[in-house]
Design a protein around this motif. Sequence first.
Motif, PDB file in Angstrom:
ATOM      1  N   LYS A 168      -1.431  -8.924  -2.959  1.00 28.16           N
ATOM      2  CA  LYS A 168      -2.700  -9.402  -3.524  1.00 28.16           C
ATOM      3  C   LYS A 168      -2.514  -9.784  -4.984  1.00 28.16           C
ATOM      4  N   ASN A 199      -3.398 -10.123  -8.927  1.00 27.30           N
ATOM      5  CA  ASN A 199      -3.974  -9.255  -9.958  1.00 27.30           C
ATOM      6  C   ASN A 199      -4.063  -7.783  -9.557  1.00 27.30           C
ATOM      7  N   THR A 200      -2.983  -7.241  -9.114  1.00 27.86           N
ATOM      8  CA  THR A 200      -3.037  -5.831  -8.751  1.00 27.86           C
ATOM      9  C   THR A 200      -1.881  -5.062  -9.404  1.00 27.86           C
ATOM     10  N   SER A 202       0.857  -1.193   0.000  1.00 27.80           N
ATOM     11  CA  SER A 202       0.000   0.000   0.000  1.00 27.80           C
ATOM     12  C   SER A 202       0.892   1.242   0.000  1.00 27.80           C
ATOM     13  N   LEU A 236      -0.806  -2.516  -8.120  1.00 25.29           N
ATOM     14  CA  LEU A 236      -0.008  -1.972  -7.012  1.00 25.29           C
ATOM     15  C   LEU A 236       1.360  -2.633  -6.925  1.00 25.29           C
TER      16      LEU A 236
END
Length: 234
Positions: free
Chosen positions: A163, A165-166, A128, A168
Motif C-alpha cells: 500500500k 504511504n505506509t 502485514s 509498514l
Amino acid sequence: MIIAAMPKSKSTKFALLPEKLPKILAFANQKGGAGKSTGAVHAADWFTQNGRSTILIDADGQQSSSGWLKDLGLPYKVISDPEILFDELPLLAEFYDVVIVDGPGNASEVTKAILIRSNLVLIPCRDSMIDLASTGKIVQFVRQAKEIRGGLPIAALYLNAVKDNTILLREATEALQSSIIPLLNTTIPDRQCVKDAPGQGSTVFRMKGEAAKAVAYAYTKILTEALKLFESES
Ligand SMILES: Nc1ncnc2c1ncn2[C@@H]1O[C@H](COP(=O)(O)OP(=O)(O)O)[C@@H](O)[C@H]1O
Ligand SMILES: [Mg+2]
C-alpha cells in the motif's frame, strides 16, 4: 541493388532477458493470499510476450490460475499430486523455455516436490505482520531443499500488494532483510486493476490505464531483478 535486411537481433528485441534462464520457476508460500497465482500468471504472460515458450503448472488444488491461463490462451496443466509433479516438471522443462509453477497455499508434500524440482523460487509476501511472521516456514523449507541440493533452488522474497504511504513497508523490509533468503528491491503495488485482471481474463500487461502500466512496469522490474539474481548465483 538489394540491401540485406537487418537481422532481427535477439538482444535488442528481448533486451530484458539474460542468456541463462531458470528452466523451472516456482511461486511458493504456504500462506494463502500472498500473491502466488497472480505472480505466476503474470510471469507466464511476461515470458510469452518476451518470446519465450512457457507453460504454467497449477499445483494448487483450488485451480485458480489454470482458469485464468485458459482465458489468456496460454498453455497450462493442473498437477497437484507431489509424485507426478516430481516426475513431470523436468520432462516439461525439455519442451518449454520456462516452466512456471503456481504453488499451493499450504506447507505440503506438493510444496516440497516443487522446491526439489525448481531452479528459481519466488516468494511473494504481504506487508502485514501476520504474513511476515508466517514466512519462516517457507524459508525453512527452502533452506532444507538448498541443503539437500547443494545450493538450489535460488530463492528470493518480494513484497506484494504494497500500500502507498505506509510505514509498514519499512518495517516489513527490515523484517524480511534479516532472512537468510534475499529480498528483492522491487515491490508490487496494491492496485485494483490487479484484482480485476482474472475476472477480465487479462493481465496488467494487456490492460489499459496508468495503474496497469505501473504494475506492469513493477512486474517487469521484479522478474528482471530475479533473473539477474539467478544468473549470478547459479
Ligand atoms: N498487487 C496486488 N494488488 C492488489 N491485489 C492483489 C495484488 N496481488 C494479489 N492481489 C489479490 O490478492 C488476492 C490473493 O492473490 P493470489 O495471487 O490469489 O494469492 P495466492 O495464490 O498466494 O493465494 C487475489 O484476490 C488477488 O487479486
Ligand atoms: Mg493461488
